[in-house]
Design a protein around this motif. Structure first.
Motif, PDB file in Angstrom:
ATOM      1  N   ASP A 237       0.845  -1.191   0.000  1.00 53.11           N
ATOM      2  CA  ASP A 237       0.000   0.000   0.000  1.00 53.11           C
ATOM      3  C   ASP A 237       0.884   1.246   0.000  1.00 53.11           C
ATOM      4  N   LEU A 238       0.242   2.415  -0.093  1.00 53.19           N
ATOM      5  CA  LEU A 238       1.009   3.657  -0.212  1.00 53.19           C
ATOM      6  C   LEU A 238       1.928   3.897   0.982  1.00 53.19           C
ATOM      7  N   PRO A 239       1.457   3.713   2.237  1.00 51.76           N
ATOM      8  CA  PRO A 239       2.389   3.955   3.359  1.00 51.76           C
ATOM      9  C   PRO A 239       3.647   3.094   3.281  1.00 51.76           C
ATOM     10  N   SER A 240       3.500   1.834   2.921  1.00 49.66           N
ATOM     11  CA  SER A 240       4.717   1.006   2.846  1.00 49.66           C
ATOM     12  C   SER A 240       5.569   1.437   1.649  1.00 49.66           C
ATOM     13  N   ALA A 241       4.942   1.867   0.558  1.00 53.28           N
ATOM     14  CA  ALA A 241       5.706   2.382  -0.587  1.00 53.28           C
ATOM     15  C   ALA A 241       6.476   3.634  -0.189  1.00 53.28           C
ATOM     16  N   GLN A 242       5.810   4.525   0.550  1.00 52.26           N
ATOM     17  CA  GLN A 242       6.467   5.771   0.973  1.00 52.26           C
ATOM     18  C   GLN A 242       7.646   5.474   1.906  1.00 52.26           C
ATOM     19  N   ALA A 243       7.435   4.537   2.805  1.00 47.17           N
ATOM     20  CA  ALA A 243       8.509   4.205   3.750  1.00 47.17           C
ATOM     21  C   ALA A 243       9.724   3.658   3.001  1.00 47.17           C
ATOM     22  N   ASP A 247      13.393   5.536   2.599  1.00 47.72           N
ATOM     23  CA  ASP A 247      14.580   4.814   3.063  1.00 47.72           C
ATOM     24  C   ASP A 247      15.622   4.682   1.955  1.00 47.72           C
ATOM     25  N   ILE A 248      15.176   4.272   0.768  1.00 47.80           N
ATOM     26  CA  ILE A 248      16.123   4.073  -0.336  1.00 47.80           C
ATOM     27  C   ILE A 248      16.744   5.393  -0.767  1.00 47.80           C
ATOM     28  N   GLN A 249      15.912   6.437  -0.920  1.00 48.77           N
ATOM     29  CA  GLN A 249      16.487   7.706  -1.403  1.00 48.77           C
ATOM     30  C   GLN A 249      17.465   8.271  -0.376  1.00 48.77           C
ATOM     31  N   ALA A 250      17.220   8.019   0.911  1.00 46.29           N
ATOM     32  CA  ALA A 250      18.181   8.469   1.933  1.00 46.29           C
ATOM     33  C   ALA A 250      19.500   7.716   1.777  1.00 46.29           C
ATOM     34  N   MET A 371      -2.640   5.506  -9.215  1.00 46.43           N
ATOM     35  CA  MET A 371      -1.244   5.589  -9.669  1.00 46.43           C
ATOM     36  C   MET A 371      -0.725   7.018  -9.496  1.00 46.43           C
ATOM     37  N   GLN A 372      -1.549   7.958  -9.909  1.00 41.67           N
ATOM     38  CA  GLN A 372      -1.166   9.369  -9.766  1.00 41.67           C
ATOM     39  C   GLN A 372      -0.925   9.714  -8.301  1.00 41.67           C
ATOM     40  N   HIS A 373      -1.806   9.229  -7.441  1.00 42.93           N
ATOM     41  CA  HIS A 373      -1.707   9.497  -6.012  1.00 42.93           C
ATOM     42  C   HIS A 373      -0.372   8.973  -5.462  1.00 42.93           C
ATOM     43  N   TRP A 374      -0.014   7.766  -5.830  1.00 44.47           N
ATOM     44  CA  TRP A 374       1.253   7.187  -5.362  1.00 44.47           C
ATOM     45  C   TRP A 374       2.445   8.033  -5.810  1.00 44.47           C
ATOM     46  N   VAL A 375       2.402   8.456  -7.081  1.00 43.72           N
ATOM     47  CA  VAL A 375       3.535   9.233  -7.595  1.00 43.72           C
ATOM     48  C   VAL A 375       3.587  10.600  -6.921  1.00 43.72           C
ATOM     49  N   GLU A 376       2.418  11.234  -6.769  1.00 45.27           N
ATOM     50  CA  GLU A 376       2.400  12.580  -6.173  1.00 45.27           C
ATOM     51  C   GLU A 376       2.725  12.559  -4.683  1.00 45.27           C
ATOM     52  N   GLN A 377       2.444  11.447  -4.035  1.00 52.54           N
ATOM     53  CA  GLN A 377       2.664  11.365  -2.587  1.00 52.54           C
ATOM     54  C   GLN A 377       4.007  10.731  -2.236  1.00 52.54           C
ATOM     55  N   GLY A 378       4.885  10.658  -3.197  1.00 51.69           N
ATOM     56  CA  GLY A 378       6.237  10.184  -2.886  1.00 51.69           C
ATOM     57  C   GLY A 378       6.327   8.702  -2.590  1.00 51.69           C
ATOM     58  N   GLY A 379       5.473   7.925  -3.252  1.00 51.21           N
ATOM     59  CA  GLY A 379       5.558   6.484  -3.059  1.00 51.21           C
ATOM     60  C   GLY A 379       6.198   5.765  -4.229  1.00 51.21           C
ATOM     61  N   ALA A 380       6.285   6.457  -5.388  1.00 49.59           N
ATOM     62  CA  ALA A 380       6.751   5.771  -6.594  1.00 49.59           C
ATOM     63  C   ALA A 380       7.113   6.792  -7.663  1.00 49.59           C
ATOM     64  N   ASP A 381       8.022   6.405  -8.567  1.00 49.00           N
ATOM     65  CA  ASP A 381       8.301   7.192  -9.768  1.00 49.00           C
ATOM     66  C   ASP A 381       7.665   6.542 -10.990  1.00 49.00           C
TER      67      ASP A 381
END
Lengths: 431, 431
Positions: A237-243, A247-250, A371-381
């Motif tokens: 889900d989005l929260p786990s994608a964001q986490a 983590d990876i970008q850091a 899909m748009q929501h995930w990309v806009e909310q920093g969960g995915a490119d």
């Protein structure tokens, strides 16, 4: 298009990512050995202007009764697919545990020449003893050995690609074919590999075919952060994608590198109404042999569930802390039960199609919204598309979802560049 | 056609087998990384109804200034070439020293599916320390180790291809994808390899892709006699071809096997008059950088020949018994001098184009006469064509020599079968 395009890969797997897809009356199961089936999939993905098609890979056959697993070998299949397409990228999984770096560098470089600069490689360390025991190992080497080897493997492959300078070829009919001062040994004498070089193949058109990785474990994430140019992720889900994304970008930043594109896997059932999309999902779920699925679920949750009612809600399960088996899959099952309140049959279907990956079921607009929501909310490119059935689900996606994304300016209307590196906005590395 | 067809392969090598071919103004040297060049060569060979195209292979780059050596990797190139053709066989060299049997079996099986049963593999043990040092070895293992490994390699690959029964795939949408009783582990735990199996690829269309070998040494000839289904040979003239032919067929018979097809390498310069054919040969010979060639000849014969006159006959050399360096090449040089009485420039040209292989220069009829003579006199079952320049020399052969052979009933007018095995008259092996 002002904003950069999101990135979309087609993850090709047999008759689709739903384990029962091959049982559908219209499935292509008779064509799994026919290269024209894969060429057509690549052309469909190219019609949708996707960044790339992608093959996973494994080195052992198991449970051949239950469904197709592997068939054609990816590097050989992708060569034919390169010649059936013109712009789309082509990504092969390559195991650092089973290949020598010279074979890997050479075949990927050759494919980059054959495809005119459209190759990517997904570096994996492989997992199973059954695979190791096909390549001379008694068992898989320990996790830390595999990752140390993978890091040395990546360095060696990159060095081999750089062993020919971009301008090494002189093609001077009255002089040199290549300038020997620009074709250099690499003299890699490391802990896991001895490779003198140079490669037998001049530098690939992209300099380096694009390096993908899918780091999940700690050492996997570190390897991805240091080497990957794009990353496949598993996010329910989005929260786990964001986490995962944070983590990876850091880690990427800590490694002194610019942000990398992260693409979670995505299973989609698309139709003109939500009800019809749900019917498609149900149609596949109902093709699952329940006995096998219940036995497998029983293994995942550590209890016998063969007596449970198929079309009733799944009974509540003990919390994660009380479960002594493998935690990852159990946690996914708990999350599906909590968030989707599925019947037992629906749970079996979800697990049979992309398990812990995000699943979207609905109209093209609904799917595009999320899909748009995930990309806009920093969960995915972008997303690694895992169509539950092939070719049907990717045709649905290309014909119905892609136009919505394009209309919203979220996805390219046509290719701008000619190489996978250009599709992903990655600079060509200097030698 | 009453008599069985002779067998003809196109041996593809860079811009041709003459070392100076790439220097010709019309050479394709700029296209060596372009897969379309190789696809066109395969189509030309298919237009000529040849049995197969064939790639040699090496795992180290050396003397990159002097001319092209390797570029595209054969297995990836042949996949694209399979899709550009319909009937012609496709043969890749595979080194038993550098591949694992699982990789080799898998890629060749995949290519056999992709090509619809047109794959062959030329099993080599590789020769050079520079190659070994690209794949983790400090140096090449000793000759006897290489051949013991090659034998175990061949056995393992064949067993992997047989690990799926021909009727293992059930594709029963209401039952099994494959019958697990017909997909069996091989449990090979030998001296050089540990491979549990089964393969990840169902049995290849040909059962086994056709196994070629080119045994020259004693253990090489024995390996070929036991495993090869067709054999590449090096024969400078008919007597040496006949001697090799008799020796191999005797070994094959001793191994309890039916006779195998033997194809010596053959370099041809063809034109409508003999004078024109000789002019073509001379044109290539004159492109050789004499300084390099003279230095190399000096190494071969153990004396400095840089002061010798280029267009005068080669001075007589000490007999073989008086020469302390490598004997094989020296013997070839003595035979060329004795039988052809060449000028120094002609000798350099001969050595630069197929060295110890038979070279025919003349009209289509003259070339066909000699080929017919070799086949009728028990020296060959066909030829591995080594065109001095590509694509020109193979176009000349296909357009001028093939029709003569066809008119004489010595070569097929069209393909009868669809697999390489059928072209070669080989039965499909039972699992």
């Amino acid at each position: 298009m002002a904003a950069p395009s999101m990135h979309l890969n087609l993850f090709i797997m047999g008759c689709g990512h739903h384990k029962a897809a091959w049982r559908h009356p219209e499935s292509a199961v008779e064509r799994l050995g026919d290269i024209r089936y894969y060429e057509a999939l690549a052309r469909t993905a190219e019609r949708g202007k996707l960044d790339a098609v992608f093959f996973a890979d494994g080195h052992a056959a198991s449970n051949v009764a239950g469904g197709p697993q592997w068939f054609l070998e990816p590097l050989t299949a992708l060569s034919a697919m390169a010649r059936a397409t013109e712009r789309i990228g082509l990504i092969s999984t390559v195991s650092s545990t089973f290949f020598t770096p010279f074979h890997a560098a050479r075949m990927l470089a050759s494919l980059d020449h054959i495809s005119g600069g459209r190759l990517g490689w997904n570096l994996v360390t492989s997992m199973f003893d059954s695979e190791a025991r096909n390549h001379g190992w008694e068992a898989m080497p320990p996790h830390e050995v595999r990752y140390a080897r993978a890091e040395e493997f990546a360095e060696t492959v990159l060095a081999l690609w750089d062993s020919w300078a971009d301008d090494a070829l002189r093609l001077d009919r009255h002089g040199q074919f290549a300038d020997p001062h620009k074709v250099r040994p690499i003299q890699h004498h490391g802990e896991h590999f001895l490779v003198d070089g140079p490669l037998t193949v001049p530098r690939p058109p992209q300099g380096h075919p694009v390096l993908f990785q899918a780091g999940a474990s700690e050492p996997g994430r570190d390897l991805a952060a240091r080497y990957a140019e794009a990353i496949y992720a598993v996010a329910y889900d989005l929260p786990s994608a964001q986490a995962y994304y944070r983590d990876i970008q850091a880690r990427v930043k800590a490694a002194g590198r610019p942000p990398v594109s992260i693409m979670p896997g995505l299973v989609t059932y698309v139709a003109s109404t939500e009800a019809e999309a749900r019917a498609r999902q149900r149609e596949l779920d109902e093709l699952l042999p329940t006995e096998d699925s219940l036995r497998q679920l029983g293994q995942f949750i550590g209890q016998d569930c063969r007596g449970w009612a198929l079309d009733a809600p799944v009974p509540s399960l003990p919390p994660l802390s009380a479960f002594s088996g493998p935690k990852g899959r159990y946690a996914t099952i708990l999350r599906i039960i909590e968030s989707e309140k599925p019947t037992l049959r629906q749970l079996l279907g979800r697990l049979a199609a992309g398990g812990g990956h995000c699943t979207l079921v609905g109209t093209p607009e609904q799917v595009a919204d999320e899909m748009q929501h995930w990309v806009e909310q920093g969960g995915a490119d972008g997303f690694n598309l895992m169509p539950p059935s092939l070719p049907g689900s990717i045709e649905d996606f290309v014909d119905q979802v892609v136009p919505v994304l394009q209309a919203r300016g979220l996805f390219r209307r046509d290719y701008v560049g000619h190489t996978l590196r250009e599709h992903l906005g990655l600079a060509r590395p200097a030698a």
